[in-house]
Design a protein around this motif. Sequence first.
Motif, PDB file in Angstrom:
ATOM      1  N   UNK A   1       0.865  -1.178   0.000  1.00  0.00           N
ATOM      2  CA  UNK A   1       0.000   0.000   0.000  1.00  0.00           C
ATOM      3  C   UNK A   1       0.901   1.227   0.000  1.00  0.00           C
ATOM      4  N   UNK A   2       0.546   2.205  -0.814  1.00  0.00           N
ATOM      5  CA  UNK A   2       1.402   3.363  -1.024  1.00  0.00           C
ATOM      6  C   UNK A   2       0.575   4.645  -0.996  1.00  0.00           C
ATOM      7  N   UNK A   3       1.246   5.774  -1.089  1.00  0.00           N
ATOM      8  CA  UNK A   3       0.563   7.058  -1.117  1.00  0.00           C
ATOM      9  C   UNK A   3       0.056   7.431  -2.506  1.00  0.00           C
ATOM     10  N   UNK A   4       0.334   6.609  -3.485  1.00  0.00           N
ATOM     11  CA  UNK A   4      -0.105   6.862  -4.855  1.00  0.00           C
ATOM     12  C   UNK A   4       0.423   5.778  -5.764  1.00  0.00           C
ATOM     13  N   UNK A   5       0.255   5.961  -7.067  1.00  0.00           N
ATOM     14  CA  UNK A   5       0.577   4.914  -8.031  1.00  0.00           C
ATOM     15  C   UNK A   5       1.799   5.231  -8.883  1.00  0.00           C
ATOM     16  N   UNK A   6       2.622   6.193  -8.444  1.00  0.00           N
ATOM     17  CA  UNK A   6       3.868   6.495  -9.134  1.00  0.00           C
ATOM     18  C   UNK A   6       5.026   6.093  -8.224  1.00  0.00           C
ATOM     19  N   UNK A   7       5.700   4.980  -8.518  1.00  0.00           N
ATOM     20  CA  UNK A   7       6.763   4.505  -7.616  1.00  0.00           C
ATOM     21  C   UNK A   7       7.959   5.441  -7.547  1.00  0.00           C
TER      22      UNK A   7
ATOM     23  N   UNK B   1       6.181   4.250  -0.002  1.00  0.00           N
ATOM     24  CA  UNK B   1       5.688   2.956   0.465  1.00  0.00           C
ATOM     25  C   UNK B   1       5.250   3.084   1.912  1.00  0.00           C
ATOM     26  N   UNK B   2       4.048   2.611   2.223  1.00  0.00           N
ATOM     27  CA  UNK B   2       3.508   2.734   3.578  1.00  0.00           C
ATOM     28  C   UNK B   2       3.332   1.391   4.282  1.00  0.00           C
ATOM     29  N   UNK B   3       2.969   0.349   3.530  1.00  0.00           N
ATOM     30  CA  UNK B   3       2.648  -0.924   4.151  1.00  0.00           C
ATOM     31  C   UNK B   3       3.022  -2.053   3.202  1.00  0.00           C
ATOM     32  N   UNK B   4       3.570  -3.124   3.767  1.00  0.00           N
ATOM     33  CA  UNK B   4       3.849  -4.341   3.004  1.00  0.00           C
ATOM     34  C   UNK B   4       3.118  -5.483   3.697  1.00  0.00           C
TER      35      UNK B   4
ATOM     36  N   UNK C   1      -7.816   4.985   0.619  1.00  0.00           N
ATOM     37  CA  UNK C   1      -7.723   5.674   1.909  1.00  0.00           C
ATOM     38  C   UNK C   1      -6.284   6.146   2.150  1.00  0.00           C
ATOM     39  N   UNK C   2      -6.072   6.875   3.240  1.00  0.00           N
ATOM     40  CA  UNK C   2      -4.769   7.455   3.545  1.00  0.00           C
ATOM     41  C   UNK C   2      -3.875   6.418   4.219  1.00  0.00           C
ATOM     42  N   UNK C   3      -3.006   5.800   3.435  1.00  0.00           N
ATOM     43  CA  UNK C   3      -2.121   4.766   3.964  1.00  0.00           C
ATOM     44  C   UNK C   3      -0.909   5.337   4.678  1.00  0.00           C
ATOM     45  N   UNK C   4      -0.722   6.655   4.596  1.00  0.00           N
ATOM     46  CA  UNK C   4       0.395   7.279   5.292  1.00  0.00           C
ATOM     47  C   UNK C   4       0.070   7.710   6.703  1.00  0.00           C
ATOM     48  N   UNK C   5      -1.159   7.439   7.166  1.00  0.00           N
ATOM     49  CA  UNK C   5      -1.549   7.812   8.526  1.00  0.00           C
ATOM     50  C   UNK C   5      -0.696   7.063   9.546  1.00  0.00           C
ATOM     51  N   UNK C   6      -0.457   7.722  10.675  1.00  0.00           N
ATOM     52  CA  UNK C   6       0.361   7.093  11.721  1.00  0.00           C
ATOM     53  C   UNK C   6      -0.311   5.850  12.280  1.00  0.00           C
ATOM     54  N   UNK C   7      -1.636   5.898  12.426  1.00  0.00           N
ATOM     55  CA  UNK C   7      -2.386   4.767  12.956  1.00  0.00           C
ATOM     56  C   UNK C   7      -3.392   4.310  11.913  1.00  0.00           C
TER      57      UNK C   7
ATOM     58  N   UNK D   1      -8.676  -0.586  11.697  1.00  0.00           N
ATOM     59  CA  UNK D   1      -8.947  -2.015  11.472  1.00  0.00           C
ATOM     60  C   UNK D   1      -9.506  -2.293  10.081  1.00  0.00           C
ATOM     61  N   UNK D   2     -10.298  -1.350   9.544  1.00  0.00           N
ATOM     62  CA  UNK D   2     -10.853  -1.531   8.204  1.00  0.00           C
ATOM     63  C   UNK D   2      -9.751  -1.496   7.144  1.00  0.00           C
ATOM     64  N   UNK D   3      -8.785  -0.603   7.314  1.00  0.00           N
ATOM     65  CA  UNK D   3      -7.661  -0.560   6.377  1.00  0.00           C
ATOM     66  C   UNK D   3      -6.855  -1.852   6.428  1.00  0.00           C
ATOM     67  N   UNK D   4      -6.592  -2.348   7.614  1.00  0.00           N
ATOM     68  CA  UNK D   4      -5.796  -3.568   7.744  1.00  0.00           C
ATOM     69  C   UNK D   4      -6.545  -4.785   7.215  1.00  0.00           C
ATOM     70  N   UNK D   5      -7.859  -4.813   7.403  1.00  0.00           N
ATOM     71  CA  UNK D   5      -8.654  -5.907   6.855  1.00  0.00           C
ATOM     72  C   UNK D   5      -8.594  -5.891   5.340  1.00  0.00           C
ATOM     73  N   UNK D   6      -8.690  -4.697   4.752  1.00  0.00           N
ATOM     74  CA  UNK D   6      -8.580  -4.576   3.298  1.00  0.00           C
ATOM     75  C   UNK D   6      -7.198  -5.017   2.827  1.00  0.00           C
ATOM     76  N   UNK D   7      -6.151  -4.515   3.493  1.00  0.00           N
ATOM     77  CA  UNK D   7      -4.783  -4.855   3.101  1.00  0.00           C
ATOM     78  C   UNK D   7      -4.550  -6.355   3.166  1.00  0.00           C
ATOM     79  N   UNK D   8      -5.054  -6.994   4.210  1.00  0.00           N
ATOM     80  CA  UNK D   8      -4.874  -8.440   4.352  1.00  0.00           C
ATOM     81  C   UNK D   8      -5.593  -9.202   3.253  1.00  0.00           C
TER      82      UNK D   8
END
Length: 226
Positions: A43-49, A54-57, A158-164, A167-174
């Motif tokens: 999960x990243x802040x956008x689609x241009x590498x 990078x926010x989450x792996x 959603x904003x993957x760069x948030x500090x916290x 649970x909905x974001x993590x469920x989606x990521x998983x």
Amino acid sequence: MAKTLFAAPLSSPRRQSDSMIKLHRHDLPDGLDLGPVVAIDTETMGLDPRRDRLCLVQLSAGDGNAHCVQIVPERLGGRGADCPNLKRLLANPAQTKLFHFARFDVAILRAALGVEVAPVRCTKIAAKLVRTFTERHGLQALCRDLLGVEISKQQQTSDWGAADLTPEQLAYAASDVLHLHALWARLEGLLLREGRLELAEACFRFLPTRGALDLMGYDEPDIFAH
């Protein structure tokens, strides 16, 4: 320290609420064994590498559990690319990395962590090689068509760069990694049936180079377009 969460249920043969999601800040824990084939997404802040961070792996061994590594830049109090366990796994030639749309993921991982991810497989490329009767090659469509699993894309933008992360974001990521092993098994069978597995493997071997070309600016114009 890892934080353990449980995802919201989905309409699927195996409820995602039965899956365990572990959030790790900065790196995978020492000694974690995810087996010879690891499903991975980012999960990243956008689609241009070249621009977006990078926010989450997310990673899964195919056992119904997901490990999410939150990458926090040093300027925000994190460790940035200092994640030796994660980088060791990504570069390990003995572990196959299974993605959906690997072209983007291998590029962002190279840009953010300085590691060449290999060997890789990509369910999107596999689907395009054998499901030529349709343009439905997205992960959501493939899970529905081949596995009878419904996954939600509500948190995709959603904003993957948030500090916290919620649970909905993590469920989606998983959800983006929990079904990749089963999906690959179906697609590998179709590749064998249609005599295109070797062609797919050649495409997979090229993906790290394709990611490097994208980072150099060879995405548009595509040097292979002619």
